[in-house]
Design a protein around this motif. Sequence first.
Motif, short mmCIF file in Angstrom:
data_model
loop_
_atom_site.label_atom_id
_atom_site.label_comp_id
_atom_site.label_asym_id
_atom_site.label_seq_id
_atom_site.Cartn_x
_atom_site.Cartn_y
_atom_site.Cartn_z
N GLU A 42 4.40 7.09 -0.96
CA GLU A 42 4.91 7.02 0.41
C GLU A 42 4.48 5.72 1.09
OE1 GLU A 42 3.10 9.58 3.35
OE2 GLU A 42 5.00 9.76 4.45
N ARG A 43 3.19 5.41 0.93
CA ARG A 43 2.67 4.21 1.59
C ARG A 43 3.33 2.94 1.05
NH1 ARG A 43 -0.42 0.68 0.27
NH2 ARG A 43 -1.35 1.72 -1.53
N ARG A 44 3.54 2.91 -0.29
CA ARG A 44 4.11 1.70 -0.89
C ARG A 44 5.57 1.48 -0.43
NH1 ARG A 44 2.48 0.49 -7.05
NH2 ARG A 44 0.45 1.12 -6.26
N ILE A 46 6.61 2.22 2.51
CA ILE A 46 6.55 1.71 3.90
C ILE A 46 6.25 0.22 3.85
CG2 ILE A 46 5.30 1.85 6.10
CD1 ILE A 46 4.80 4.87 5.37
N SER A 47 5.26 -0.15 3.02
CA SER A 47 4.91 -1.57 2.91
C SER A 47 4.10 -1.79 1.64
CB SER A 47 4.10 -1.96 4.17
OG SER A 47 3.36 -3.11 3.91
N SER A 48 4.63 -2.68 0.75
CA SER A 48 3.93 -2.96 -0.52
C SER A 48 2.98 -4.11 -0.33
CB SER A 48 4.93 -3.33 -1.61
OG SER A 48 5.86 -2.31 -1.77
#
Length: 392
Positions: A42-44, A46-48
């Motif tokens: 999920e976090r990746r 949003i922004s890698s």
Amino acid sequence: MTDWSPRTKLVHGGVRRSHYGETSEAIYLTQGFVYPDAETAERRFISSGEDEFIYARYGNPTTRMFEDRIAALEGAEAAFATASGMAAVYAALTCQLQAGDHVVSSRALFGSCLYIAETILPRFGVEVSFVDGTDLEQWRAAVRQGTKLVFFETMSNPTLEVIDIAGVAEIAHAAGAKVVVDNVFPTPVFQRSLALGADIVVYSATKHIDGQGRCLGGVVLGTEEFIRGPFETFVKHTGGALSPFNAWVMLKGLETLDLRCRAQAETAAAIADALPGTPGLARLIYPGLPDHPQAEVMKRQMETGGTMLALEIEGGKAGAFRFLDALEIVRISNNLGDAKSLITHPATTTHQRLTPEQRAALGISDGLVRLSVGLEDGDDLIADLKRALESV
Ligand SMILES: *Cc1c(COP(=O)(O)O)cnc(C)c1O
């Protein structure tokens, strides 16, 4: 790394070493990446982060090593690799254009670049004006307030005309237009177009960057804002990404790029020196010669005359064909930038699609051949070319 010289950057730039400590860069031949848990996935999305990947169409560690290495050489903030040079040109132009926009382009373009500018862009409502790229007055007359982009290749294919990057950039920037340069012929070794005023530089990595005729590839360089913004968004959704295997070939190609290009340019200059006066040769064009029409611009923007020559053979098409067919080392091919010297007859191959009038306007006569100088011994090449000229 910023204070390393180009050769050091070409060998060490962009390395991402795994926990195995491999000497030579690894090929991460993977489409996707797995996540330790759902929260990470999920976090990746949003922004890698810098070293986090999602899918190879968006980015891959091997591809990123190639991008970072060539960006280091060019002094560019960022780079994005594409499946071919044409994928790079197409995306670099299209990602920032929409219906109603105006583009100014030089007329002397690689065939497929011309197709994009002349046929595809107008179909989507983009107006394209063409100029003789060597004439700054024509750029001044064609660029207007609100022109979105200017696009050109220097040196041009196949007549090796040199366009004044700084001069065109000044005109374009005054009108608020961005400058996109196809830098294939000069190579990233001999011409740093970004430093000369270009905003975006495009390469077919298929040519000198691979340098041994194996893989197709391309790369676009520019600001972080442009590459990670409109460019990456366009490519990741339209599918022009470079294969990680091909990226690895290009990455390893960069290690020897400087050595190869210098050796090829040195031989090209020796050929330009040796051939004039040989019967059968009407004219020789080499950007490194003092009699080149843009010799002054050349001196300002390119470190050497490069690896390409154009020869005008006596006797038109028949003479050119006799010359090509008599060569024993130099091979007939429409490709360029290879370890093998390659020669092409543009009028019947790469520029066959043009009308005779269009070819004449570009200086492509029936006797013109384009020579891409390889890594063979210079004396062997000169002997081969001279012997073939005698058969004309
Ligand atoms: C070859 C070439 C291209 C296209 O590159 P591909 O890798 O064949 O798609 C574009 N511009 C120039 C000047 C070229 O020589």
